[in-house]
Write a protein that holds these residues in place. Structure first.
Motif, mmCIF file in Angstrom:
data_model
loop_
_atom_site.group_PDB
_atom_site.id
_atom_site.type_symbol
_atom_site.label_atom_id
_atom_site.label_comp_id
_atom_site.label_asym_id
_atom_site.label_seq_id
_atom_site.Cartn_x
_atom_site.Cartn_y
_atom_site.Cartn_z
ATOM 1 N N GLY A 163 96.615 42.555 27.373
ATOM 2 C CA GLY A 163 97.963 43.073 27.588
ATOM 3 C C GLY A 163 99.009 42.012 27.824
ATOM 4 N N THR A 164 98.606 40.746 27.979
ATOM 5 C CA THR A 164 99.587 39.693 28.222
ATOM 6 C C THR A 164 99.998 39.053 26.906
ATOM 7 O OG1 THR A 164 98.491 39.222 30.316
ATOM 8 C CG2 THR A 164 100.095 37.623 29.556
ATOM 9 N N ASN A 165 101.301 38.994 26.669
ATOM 10 C CA ASN A 165 101.848 38.316 25.505
ATOM 11 C C ASN A 165 102.692 37.150 25.994
ATOM 12 O OD1 ASN A 165 101.397 40.384 23.064
ATOM 13 N ND2 ASN A 165 101.893 41.530 24.910
ATOM 14 N N ALA A 166 102.707 36.073 25.252
ATOM 15 C CA ALA A 166 103.478 34.899 25.652
ATOM 16 C C ALA A 166 104.340 34.426 24.489
ATOM 17 C CB ALA A 166 102.554 33.767 26.110
ATOM 18 N N LEU A 167 105.620 34.233 24.776
ATOM 19 C CA LEU A 167 106.533 33.614 23.829
ATOM 20 C C LEU A 167 106.565 32.128 24.135
ATOM 21 C CD1 LEU A 167 108.800 33.945 21.650
ATOM 22 C CD2 LEU A 167 110.404 34.164 23.548
ATOM 23 N N VAL A 168 106.340 31.298 23.115
ATOM 24 C CA VAL A 168 106.237 29.848 23.325
ATOM 25 C C VAL A 168 107.265 29.146 22.452
ATOM 26 C CG1 VAL A 168 104.696 27.850 23.278
ATOM 27 C CG2 VAL A 168 103.752 30.138 23.701
ATOM 28 N N PRO A 206 118.101 18.508 33.041
ATOM 29 C CA PRO A 206 118.001 19.827 32.413
ATOM 30 C C PRO A 206 116.953 19.871 31.314
ATOM 31 C CG PRO A 206 120.307 19.179 32.675
ATOM 32 C CD PRO A 206 119.482 17.977 33.015
ATOM 33 N N ILE A 207 116.342 21.037 31.165
ATOM 34 C CA ILE A 207 115.465 21.314 30.036
ATOM 35 C C ILE A 207 116.359 21.786 28.898
ATOM 36 C CG2 ILE A 207 113.502 22.658 29.222
ATOM 37 C CD1 ILE A 207 112.901 20.683 31.526
ATOM 38 N N VAL A 208 116.220 21.181 27.727
ATOM 39 C CA VAL A 208 117.139 21.442 26.615
ATOM 40 C C VAL A 208 116.360 21.932 25.405
ATOM 41 C CG1 VAL A 208 118.976 20.470 25.173
ATOM 42 C CG2 VAL A 208 118.588 19.541 27.466
ATOM 43 N N TYR A 209 116.818 23.024 24.815
ATOM 44 C CA TYR A 209 116.231 23.468 23.555
ATOM 45 C C TYR A 209 117.334 23.903 22.606
ATOM 46 C CZ TYR A 209 116.380 28.061 25.932
ATOM 47 O OH TYR A 209 116.756 29.177 26.635
ATOM 48 N N TYR A 210 117.018 23.915 21.334
ATOM 49 C CA TYR A 210 118.022 24.120 20.289
ATOM 50 C C TYR A 210 118.192 25.593 19.977
ATOM 51 C CZ TYR A 210 117.442 19.127 19.520
ATOM 52 O OH TYR A 210 117.383 17.767 19.694
ATOM 53 N N SER A 211 119.399 25.932 19.523
ATOM 54 C CA SER A 211 119.687 27.272 19.045
ATOM 55 C C SER A 211 120.760 27.170 17.976
ATOM 56 C CB SER A 211 120.151 28.188 20.183
ATOM 57 O OG SER A 211 121.363 27.713 20.739
ATOM 58 N N GLU A 212 121.033 28.283 17.326
ATOM 59 C CA GLU A 212 122.041 28.301 16.271
ATOM 60 C C GLU A 212 123.134 29.283 16.630
ATOM 61 O OE1 GLU A 212 122.222 29.830 11.703
ATOM 62 O OE2 GLU A 212 120.660 28.369 12.188
ATOM 63 N N ALA A 243 109.939 15.710 26.996
ATOM 64 C CA ALA A 243 109.836 16.961 26.236
ATOM 65 C C ALA A 243 108.868 17.925 26.928
ATOM 66 C CB ALA A 243 109.368 16.661 24.819
ATOM 67 N N LYS A 244 109.199 19.211 26.865
ATOM 68 C CA LYS A 244 108.406 20.240 27.514
ATOM 69 C C LYS A 244 108.119 21.376 26.543
ATOM 70 C CE LYS A 244 108.849 18.397 31.728
ATOM 71 N NZ LYS A 244 107.710 17.803 32.451
ATOM 72 N N SER A 245 107.167 22.209 26.932
ATOM 73 C CA SER A 245 106.937 23.488 26.274
ATOM 74 C C SER A 245 107.335 24.587 27.241
ATOM 75 C CB SER A 245 105.469 23.656 25.886
ATOM 76 O OG SER A 245 105.102 22.735 24.885
ATOM 77 N N LEU A 246 107.940 25.648 26.707
ATOM 78 C CA LEU A 246 108.352 26.778 27.520
ATOM 79 C C LEU A 246 107.534 27.999 27.140
ATOM 80 C CD1 LEU A 246 110.826 24.816 27.798
ATOM 81 C CD2 LEU A 246 112.236 26.849 28.064
ATOM 82 N N PRO A 298 104.348 20.573 30.779
ATOM 83 C CA PRO A 298 104.094 19.421 29.912
ATOM 84 C C PRO A 298 103.473 19.913 28.609
ATOM 85 C CG PRO A 298 103.239 19.034 32.133
ATOM 86 C CD PRO A 298 103.614 20.481 32.059
ATOM 87 N N THR A 299 103.890 19.348 27.489
ATOM 88 C CA THR A 299 103.420 19.824 26.194
ATOM 89 C C THR A 299 101.897 19.781 26.092
ATOM 90 O OG1 THR A 299 105.477 19.102 25.159
ATOM 91 C CG2 THR A 299 103.601 19.443 23.719
ATOM 92 N N ALA A 300 101.288 18.758 26.682
ATOM 93 C CA ALA A 300 99.826 18.621 26.598
ATOM 94 C C ALA A 300 99.096 19.759 27.296
ATOM 95 C CB ALA A 300 99.404 17.282 27.198
ATOM 96 N N ALA A 301 99.737 20.382 28.298
ATOM 97 C CA ALA A 301 99.071 21.437 29.065
ATOM 98 C C ALA A 301 99.422 22.832 28.570
ATOM 99 C CB ALA A 301 99.459 21.313 30.547
ATOM 100 N N SER A 302 100.356 22.940 27.637
ATOM 101 C CA SER A 302 100.853 24.266 27.256
ATOM 102 C C SER A 302 99.791 25.125 26.596
ATOM 103 C CB SER A 302 102.065 24.119 26.340
ATOM 104 O OG SER A 302 101.716 23.434 25.150
#
Length: 229
Positions: free
Chosen positions: A33-38, A157-163, A61-64, A17-21
């Motif tokens: 040492g931990t890196n996160a891509l968001v 499904p979780i949907v996100y945009y790309s080009e 809507a979600k955060s990944l 959930p976006t609020a918890a991301s």
């Protein structure tokens, strides 16, 4: 050496959930040492009629978040994500790990300093018979493919945009005939259901036709999902 080949690493992907991301990202990156891509993902809308615009989306809507960690730290990281993201509550999100066969890391990429931290016993019910499907299609097909996935028994499904890029990018002004905007649909399934869901999505997206997109599935080492359908 610019890159190094590392083994015994896994990717951990969290759908939150976006609020918890933010809380989850802060918790997982607190370890050195931990890196996160968001990145952000939209919900599964399925607006067949203008009246449905007043109905909440099937999958909000979600955060990944995606992280690369040693295999020995996967259970500990997954437990942190589940607890801080409250993924044990109904229809909140998902988290899963996928082993990396080969990883090439730049010298500036911070990795875990050591393996001294023992992984805790995992108190959450993680499953091992899961797969994740990724389907890349034009935005005009995403609702149709989403509906097919849900009708086949999957979650929204979780949907996100790309080009998209391709041949027409090299044709100067003629590339205005090419539609760049794509959408990536992510669906997590039990192994018992994944073939039916995969076939339904491929058929709905007409992926046998040239230029309509592509899709693939990956086996999940361990994970859990609690997403609405």
């Amino acid at each position: 050496m610019m890159f190094k080949n590392d083994h015994k690493l896994s990717t951990v992907t969290a759908v939150l959930p976006t609020a918890a991301s933010r809380e989850v990202a802060d918790a997982v990156t607190a370890d050195k040492g931990t890196n996160a891509l968001v990145w952000q993902a939209r919900g599964t809308l399925l607006h067949d009629h203008w009246l449905r615009r007043w109905v909440p989306p099937i999958s909000p809507a979600k955060s990944l978040l995606q992280m690369i960690v040693p295999d020995s730290q996967v259970d500990r990281l997954v437990s942190t994500v589940v607890e801080r993201g409250r993924l044990n509550y109904q229809a909140t999100g998902a988290v899963f790990s996928t082993p990396c066969e080969h990883v090439y890391l730049g010298t500036e990429f911070h990795t875990w300093p050591g393996e001294e931290s023992a992984s805790p016993s995992n108190e959450h019910a993680l499953h091992e018979n899961l797969s994740v499907i990724y389907c890349i299609v034009g935005h005009q097909l995403s609702d149709r493919v989403s509906r097919a996935a849900i009708n086949a028994g999957a979650h929204g499904p979780i949907v996100y945009y790309s080009e998209g890029r391709g041949l027409r990018d090299r044709l100067g002004w003629l590339r205005i005939t090419k539609e760049h905007e794509k959408e990536v649909l992510m669906v997590i399934c039990d192994e018992n259901d994944v073939e039916d869901v995969f076939d339904a999505m491929a058929k709905a997206g007409e992926l046998h036709l040239p230029g309509h997109g592509f899709m693939y599935r990956l086996s999940i080492d361990k994970g859990m999902f609690n997403l609405p359908s």
